[in-house]
Scaffold this active site. Structure first.
Site, PDB file in Angstrom:
ATOM      1  N   GLU A 144       0.827  -1.213   0.000  1.00  0.00           N
ATOM      2  CA  GLU A 144       0.000   0.000   0.000  1.00  0.00           C
ATOM      3  C   GLU A 144       0.861   1.263   0.000  1.00  0.00           C
ATOM      4  O   GLU A 144       0.539   2.243  -0.677  1.00  0.00           O
ATOM      5  CB  GLU A 144      -0.932  -0.026   1.219  1.00  0.00           C
ATOM      6  CG  GLU A 144      -2.160   0.821   1.053  1.00  0.00           C
ATOM      7  CD  GLU A 144      -3.242   0.460   2.074  1.00  0.00           C
ATOM      8  OE1 GLU A 144      -4.039  -0.448   1.783  1.00  0.00           O
ATOM      9  OE2 GLU A 144      -3.265   1.047   3.158  1.00  0.00           O
ATOM     10  N   GLU A 158       2.077   1.701  -3.443  1.00  0.00           N
ATOM     11  CA  GLU A 158       1.017   2.233  -4.296  1.00  0.00           C
ATOM     12  C   GLU A 158       0.846   3.737  -4.062  1.00  0.00           C
ATOM     13  O   GLU A 158       0.705   4.508  -5.016  1.00  0.00           O
ATOM     14  CB  GLU A 158      -0.299   1.493  -4.032  1.00  0.00           C
ATOM     15  CG  GLU A 158      -1.413   1.896  -4.993  1.00  0.00           C
ATOM     16  CD  GLU A 158      -2.719   1.129  -4.775  1.00  0.00           C
ATOM     17  OE1 GLU A 158      -2.764   0.203  -3.931  1.00  0.00           O
ATOM     18  OE2 GLU A 158      -3.709   1.479  -5.442  1.00  0.00           O
ATOM     19  N   CYS A 165      -8.721  -2.101   3.418  1.00  0.00           N
ATOM     20  CA  CYS A 165      -8.650  -3.346   4.189  1.00  0.00           C
ATOM     21  C   CYS A 165      -9.894  -3.650   4.993  1.00  0.00           C
ATOM     22  O   CYS A 165     -10.058  -4.750   5.480  1.00  0.00           O
ATOM     23  CB  CYS A 165      -7.427  -3.329   5.087  1.00  0.00           C
ATOM     24  SG  CYS A 165      -7.203  -1.770   5.906  1.00  0.00           S
ATOM     25  N   SER A 192      -7.258   1.891  -2.708  1.00  0.00           N
ATOM     26  CA  SER A 192      -6.074   1.089  -3.017  1.00  0.00           C
ATOM     27  C   SER A 192      -6.536  -0.249  -3.572  1.00  0.00           C
ATOM     28  O   SER A 192      -7.591  -0.763  -3.187  1.00  0.00           O
ATOM     29  CB  SER A 192      -5.291   0.872  -1.720  1.00  0.00           C
ATOM     30  OG  SER A 192      -4.463  -0.258  -1.837  1.00  0.00           O
ATOM     31  N   LYS A 211     -15.728  -9.805   7.821  1.00  0.00           N
ATOM     32  CA  LYS A 211     -14.617 -10.636   7.321  1.00  0.00           C
ATOM     33  C   LYS A 211     -15.113 -11.990   6.840  1.00  0.00           C
ATOM     34  O   LYS A 211     -14.481 -12.629   5.998  1.00  0.00           O
ATOM     35  CB  LYS A 211     -13.564 -10.819   8.429  1.00  0.00           C
ATOM     36  CG  LYS A 211     -12.741  -9.555   8.698  1.00  0.00           C
ATOM     37  CD  LYS A 211     -11.675  -9.326   7.651  1.00  0.00           C
ATOM     38  CE  LYS A 211     -10.997  -7.984   7.812  1.00  0.00           C
ATOM     39  NZ  LYS A 211     -10.222  -7.619   6.621  1.00  0.00           N
ATOM     40  N   GLU A 218     -16.259 -11.193   3.413  1.00  0.00           N
ATOM     41  CA  GLU A 218     -15.094 -10.899   2.577  1.00  0.00           C
ATOM     42  C   GLU A 218     -14.441 -12.193   2.100  1.00  0.00           C
ATOM     43  O   GLU A 218     -14.126 -12.346   0.911  1.00  0.00           O
ATOM     44  CB  GLU A 218     -14.062 -10.069   3.360  1.00  0.00           C
ATOM     45  CG  GLU A 218     -12.817  -9.749   2.543  1.00  0.00           C
ATOM     46  CD  GLU A 218     -11.727  -9.044   3.366  1.00  0.00           C
ATOM     47  OE1 GLU A 218     -11.263  -9.614   4.380  1.00  0.00           O
ATOM     48  OE2 GLU A 218     -11.333  -7.929   3.001  1.00  0.00           O
ATOM     49  N   GLU A 251     -14.505 -12.879  -6.323  1.00  0.00           N
ATOM     50  CA  GLU A 251     -13.226 -12.564  -6.982  1.00  0.00           C
ATOM     51  C   GLU A 251     -12.042 -12.918  -6.087  1.00  0.00           C
ATOM     52  O   GLU A 251     -10.920 -13.021  -6.560  1.00  0.00           O
ATOM     53  CB  GLU A 251     -13.178 -11.095  -7.426  1.00  0.00           C
ATOM     54  CG  GLU A 251     -12.892 -10.064  -6.349  1.00  0.00           C
ATOM     55  CD  GLU A 251     -14.089  -9.764  -5.462  1.00  0.00           C
ATOM     56  OE1 GLU A 251     -15.126 -10.439  -5.578  1.00  0.00           O
ATOM     57  OE2 GLU A 251     -13.970  -8.858  -4.621  1.00  0.00           O
ATOM     58  N   CYS A 278     -11.244  -1.601  14.251  1.00  0.00           N
ATOM     59  CA  CYS A 278     -11.503  -3.025  14.511  1.00  0.00           C
ATOM     60  C   CYS A 278     -11.720  -3.343  15.990  1.00  0.00           C
ATOM     61  O   CYS A 278     -12.417  -4.296  16.313  1.00  0.00           O
ATOM     62  CB  CYS A 278     -10.336  -3.868  14.021  1.00  0.00           C
ATOM     63  SG  CYS A 278     -10.188  -3.871  12.254  1.00  0.00           S
TER      64      CYS A 278
HETATM   65 FE1  HC0 Z   1      -8.899  -5.436  11.189  1.00  0.00          FE
HETATM   66 FE2  HC0 Z   1      -7.289  -5.764   9.320  1.00  0.00          FE
HETATM   67  S1  HC0 Z   1      -6.999  -4.241  10.976  1.00  0.00           S
HETATM   68  S2  HC0 Z   1      -9.472  -5.083   9.022  1.00  0.00           S
HETATM   69  O1  HC0 Z   1      -9.595  -3.687  11.291  1.00  0.00           O
HETATM   70  O2  HC0 Z   1      -6.296  -3.876   7.431  1.00  0.00           O
HETATM   71  O3  HC0 Z   1     -11.004  -7.505  11.350  1.00  0.00           O
HETATM   72  O4  HC0 Z   1      -8.088  -6.291  13.925  1.00  0.00           O
HETATM   73  O5  HC0 Z   1      -7.539  -8.088  10.773  1.00  0.00           O
HETATM   74  O6  HC0 Z   1      -7.583  -7.891   7.220  1.00  0.00           O
HETATM   75  O7  HC0 Z   1      -4.538  -6.535   9.852  1.00  0.00           O
HETATM   76  C1  HC0 Z   1     -10.276  -6.684  11.370  1.00  0.00           C
HETATM   77  C2  HC0 Z   1      -8.446  -5.929  12.942  1.00  0.00           C
HETATM   78  C3  HC0 Z   1      -7.818  -6.979  10.580  1.00  0.00           C
HETATM   79  C4  HC0 Z   1      -7.436  -7.070   7.992  1.00  0.00           C
HETATM   80  C5  HC0 Z   1      -5.545  -6.313   9.588  1.00  0.00           C
HETATM   81  C6  HC0 Z   1      -6.705  -4.621   8.074  1.00  0.00           C
END
Ligand code: HC0
Ligand code: SF4
Length: 574
Positions: free
Chosen positions: A283, A286, A303, A323, A362, A365, A370, A507
């Site tokens: 990142e 980028e 993310c 990104s 998540k 995700e 894809e 998070c």
């Molecule tokens: Fe997160 Fe992550 S920081 S989204 O907020 O970027 O769930 O804790 O794991 O993938 O590293 C959540 C937290 C993660 C991811 C990381 C990011």
């Protein structure tokens, strides 16, 4: 200040306080159900719909809801009369009369506000019996299950979805006895514009909204002798999982967490933080590339999967600004099933990658087409922090008395930069720590960018990077993100880079974390723990991560190079 009397005690409280807040200052806890108030995050639900908090105010014929009635000079309040107690009990009995009697098997058993209220009010029988709501659960999504029969119309989820996140998915469906909260016209969640941020799940007092349960599938994988089961843990899990076992909020439980996962039977225990450092190498490359080659600015972090869903649904005209980096969770899965599998000579088809995440989105995700189109899906199963805690209890693992241990080698090393991913502002701070050194060629001495920290919804920072005044924007909660996005759309945004996280605090306040029950102090303590973990590290910049550097040397080539693009980057679709 306003002078008043509650239960014969004379007190002075700030003008504008509610009776609920005034009572709290003298140790009187008035029960509530629908109420939710995290002022600093503007998370407020004041519909006063449940009427559990009613009190008697002298001179008023009807009972008043304490959560929404403001104090007045000379007010005399009683919170404990027979009439008050009887009314509260009746309100809860009526709710229970239309609620499934299945506490034993309910995912919220012992973690349910309605259940604990019934206990607290001493309800031993329910006078009213008869028909109950009888809807099918909505299991259409990969992240969230909705069981309308358990909805008590407190509207907390609506406040989160519509006011805080501005997603507008949830509203009342049906009328009277049959009413519940759900997407308009009761379409399946998967067909709505839900981002799966899980903030509705995080505040639901019952089990009307819960995460899709992956615990059974994880146990099955762990018990399958033909599978090689690898686990990764997100940065925010280690500063919250201890709360499930009675540790103080803000306790750091990294070492115990690793030992616990090993005892559960995982073949390798790795860290999402490793992949977060990897993400920063991509990142930051980028960002530097976009700055130096007149690319599209600002660049947005990519993310947070709820955030990704949000801009895909709501800003389809801006899909070129985020990104292209996959999230650390997905980068981890990709590298585990390629580089790591090759190194160990394991057939990736036999490898199961499990994530432990503070997040509900998540799960969705990991299932995005894809990201799973390669021969093997990258991440197979995702546990929330809460599900992880339940599995440890099921296995009889005495978390508090576990010795500490370290992550396995190859994908277990992390720097302080990756740990701060777990809180709002951390991803972009980590990216700046690396981009600064790459752009200037100089060592960055002070790695702590305090202007990027805190819990304010939108923050800005300017960092002098050589001749460049690097302008950074940060938002958490999707309603705040929307404001920054609208500025970009209107051509008014001055930022080079913007970090967005969907959940309050990032998070650490994710939809899969131990319930914070509206206590903002808990989120702040988790944030302090994240920064303490960063300070504890000798290496605090992602490009110092030896295991990540070895991965490039042995397998990926250059950061942002061809192979890295192939494996670590993605695209977005409206
Ligand atoms: Fe997160 Fe992550 S920081 S989204 O907020 O970027 O769930 O804790 O794991 O993938 O590293 C959540 C937290 C993660 C991811 C990381 C990011
Ligand atoms: Fe709204 Fe988020 Fe819940 Fe979806 S997950 S309904 S976007 S609060």
């Amino acid at each position: 200040l306003v002078n008043m009397v509650i239960n014969d005690q004379a007190i002075s409280v700030p003008a504008g306080s509610t009776i609920l807040e005034a009572a709290k200052t003298i140790g009187i806890s008035i029960p509530t159900l629908c109420h939710l108030d995290l002022k600093e995050f503007k998370m407020v639900n004041k519909v006063a719909s449940c009427r559990v908090c009613v009190v008697e105010v002298q001179g008023r014929p009807s009972l008043a809801p304490a959560c929404s009635t403001r104090v007045m000079e000379g007010m005399v309040v009683r919170t404990d009369t027979a009439r008050v107690i009887q009314t509260r009990r009746m309100v809860v009995e009526l709710l229970l009369s239309n609620h499934p009697n299945e506490c034993f098997t309910c995912p919220k058993n012992l973690d349910c506000d309605l259940q604990s209220l019934a206990q607290r009010l001493g309800i031993r029988e329910i006078e009213w019996t008869g028909a109950k709501m009888n809807y099918e659960s909505d299991i259409s999504s990969k992240a969230i299950v909705k069981n309308p029969n358990k909805c008590i119309m407190c509207r907390r989820c609506e406040t989160m979805c519509n006011e805080v996140q501005t997603c507008g998915i949830l509203s009342a469906v049906g009328r009277g006895f049959d009413a519940f909260v759900g997407p308009a016209f009761n379409i399946p969640i998967a067909e709505s514009s839900c981002t799966y941020c899980g903030q509705c799940v995080a505040v639901c007092p019952t089990a009307a909204l819960t995460e899709v349960n992956h615990t059974g599938k994880v146990w099955a994988a762990l018990n399958d002798p033909d599978k090689y089961v690898v686990v990764q843990t997100a940065p925010a899990v280690r500063v919250a999982v201890g709360e499930l076992f009675g540790m103080e909020p803000g306790s750091i439980a990294t070492g115990k967490m690793v030992t616990a996962l090993r005892r559960m039977g995982f073949n390798a225990v790795f860290d999402t933080d490793f992949a977060a450092d990897l993400t920063i190498l991509e990142e930051a490359s980028e960002l530097v590339h976009r700055i130096q080659h007149h690319g599209r600015l600002p660049m947005l972090t990519s993310c947070c999967p709820a955030w990704v869903k949000f801009f895909e649904h709501q800003f389809p005209d801006l899909l070129d600004i985020p990104s292209s980096c996959k999230s650390p969770q997905i980068m981890f899965g990709t590298i585990a099933k390629t580089y790591y599998a090759e190194k160990l000579g394991i057939d990736p088809a036999k490898m199961v990658v499990v994530s432990v995440m503070p997040c509900v989105a998540k799960k969705a995700e990991a299932a995005r087409p894809e990201l799973t189109k390669e021969e093997h899906s990258n991440v197979d199963l995702v546990l929330t922090t809460r599900e992880f805690g339940l599995m440890l209890k099921e296995a009889g693992i005495d978390f508090m008395n576990l010795p500490e241990s370290d992550f396995d080698k190859m994908m277990g090393e992390s720097t302080g930069a990756s740990i701060i991913f777990g809180t709002t502002g951390g991803v972009i701070e980590a990216a700046v720590r690396t981009a600064y050194e790459w752009i200037t060629g100089e060592e960055l001495e002070n790695v702590e960018f305090t202007a990027m920290r805190g819990v304010q919804g939108i923050r800005e920072a300017t960092v002098k990077v050589g001749d460049l005044e690097l302008k950074i924007g940060i938002a958490h909660e999707l309603g705040n993100a929307r404001k920054l996005l609208e500025d970009i759309r209107a051509g008014k945004s001055q930022f080079h880079a913007i970090e967005i996280m969907a959940c309050p605090g990032g998070c650490i306040g994710g939809g899969g974390q131990p319930y914070h029950h509206g206590d903002i102090e808990i989120i702040k303590k988790r944030q302090e723990a994240i920064y303490a973990e960063d300070r504890n590290k000798v290496k605090r910049k992602s490009h110092q991560n030896e295991e990540v550097l070895r991965l490039y040397k042995e397998y990926l080539g250059e950061p942002y190079g061809e192979k890295a693009h192939d494996l670590l980057h993605t695209y977005y679709e409206a």
